[in-house]
Design an enzyme around this catalytic site. Sequence first.
Site, PDB file in Angstrom:
ATOM      1  N   LYS A   1       0.807  -1.223   0.000  1.00  0.00           N
ATOM      2  CA  LYS A   1       0.000   0.000   0.000  1.00  0.00           C
ATOM      3  C   LYS A   1       0.840   1.273   0.000  1.00  0.00           C
ATOM      4  O   LYS A   1       0.312   2.359  -0.237  1.00  0.00           O
ATOM      5  CB  LYS A   1      -0.975  -0.020   1.174  1.00  0.00           C
ATOM      6  CG  LYS A   1      -2.094  -1.028   1.002  1.00  0.00           C
ATOM      7  CD  LYS A   1      -3.077  -0.608  -0.082  1.00  0.00           C
ATOM      8  CE  LYS A   1      -4.231  -1.594  -0.194  1.00  0.00           C
ATOM      9  NZ  LYS A   1      -5.315  -1.101  -1.046  1.00  0.00           N
TER      10      LYS A   1
HETATM   11  C1  LIG Z   1      -2.679  -7.096   3.902  1.00  0.00           C
HETATM   12  C2  LIG Z   1      -3.546  -6.746   2.751  1.00  0.00           C
HETATM   13  N1  LIG Z   1      -3.812  -7.694   1.847  1.00  0.00           N
HETATM   14  C3  LIG Z   1      -4.624  -7.468   0.786  1.00  0.00           C
HETATM   15  C4  LIG Z   1      -5.230  -6.227   0.620  1.00  0.00           C
HETATM   16  C5  LIG Z   1      -6.150  -6.015  -0.562  1.00  0.00           C
HETATM   17  O1  LIG Z   1      -5.539  -5.203  -1.547  1.00  0.00           O
HETATM   18  P1  LIG Z   1      -6.401  -4.285  -2.516  1.00  0.00           P
HETATM   19  O2  LIG Z   1      -7.003  -3.216  -1.663  1.00  0.00           O
HETATM   20  O3  LIG Z   1      -5.427  -3.741  -3.499  1.00  0.00           O
HETATM   21  O4  LIG Z   1      -7.445  -5.144  -3.123  1.00  0.00           O
HETATM   22  C6  LIG Z   1      -4.966  -5.206   1.533  1.00  0.00           C
HETATM   23  C7  LIG Z   1      -5.619  -3.903   1.403  1.00  0.00           C
HETATM   24  O5  LIG Z   1      -5.586  -3.081   2.292  1.00  0.00           O
HETATM   25  C8  LIG Z   1      -4.107  -5.466   2.619  1.00  0.00           C
HETATM   26  O6  LIG Z   1      -3.845  -4.528   3.542  1.00  0.00           O
END
Ligand SMILES: Cc1ncc(COP(=O)(O)O)c(C=O)c1O
Length: 321
Positions: free
Chosen positions: A48
Amino acid sequence: MDRQGKPFASALDAIGNTPLVELSRITRGLDGRVLAKLEYLNPGLSKKDRVALQIIEDAEANGSLAPEQTVVELTSGNTGTGLVIVCAVKGYPFVAIMSKGNSAERVRMMSALGAEVVLVDQLPGSNLGQVSGGDLELVEQAAQRIVAERGAFRADQFRLAGSVRAHYLHTGPEILRQSGGRLDAFCDFVGTGGSFAGCAAAFKEHDPRIHCYVVEPEGAAVLAGEASMRPNHRIQGGGYSMPVLPLLRHEHVDGYLQVSDAEAIETARRLAREEGLFAGFSSGANVAAALQLLRSSQRGKTIAVLLCDSGLKYLSTDLWA
Ligand SMILES: Cc1ncc(COP(=O)(O)O)c(C=O)c1O
């Protein structure tokens, strides 16, 4: 150091360009390859950071963020950590709004980096470590109130194009470069859908035959059209049982996969013990889904996944018990 042997100007230049590692131990006995992108090596220990940088730089470029204006976003911890890093370097105050259901490490890390963290109670009857769509709705209401009170910029990761562009412009092309363009499939556990949407767009542009799969928690596969029977799963960061994700383009989805809590946890533990890769629940879910594919429709193929965040973010949970 950058490639010319000069120091980077700031932590922001250390975001992205993460390694891609073949999981050759975990796939022993299976026909095919899994390539894992070590997103937990970003400065905030998650993918992120990329989204945070893109959203803030897009907002600076289009004038929606003024110098020294407060930035606000709801977060399960990772986007907030990325945003506080970007805001610290660029000089914006940052307020993170987070459910009490997320792990405590995330609050402490964001606070250490200078964020104001507002914690929102979960719905009655909810469990720690299990943030449902209903819990997230309460966080959303708090975020809207605080944005209005402070005249803040909302770094809206569920709606702003930066969530997708970060991965379309960088993560996806990096994977294509690092794999020599030889990729058959990609599968991704979805929260906002930004990583899936950005990577899938880059992959489809390169070769429309690359199959892209959305990964959801077993029992909460609403994007696949099923009813949400188990909104309180253990895979933090996504699987919010939101039937519509504004950033997701359905024409890029070739299929939907489901992963159970037990599979995600067991695979995260195997990643640590067998591959030396210390990542969280959703990384376990991504690799578990890739293993499902190698045992079925993608047998003999090469599959890319993201290791989304660091196992350090879950030391207070029973992931490592
Ligand atoms: C640890 C983790 N895995 C997966 C995701 C999912 O990613 P996306 O928001 O790009 O779908 C997030 C999103 O905050 C996350 O913090």
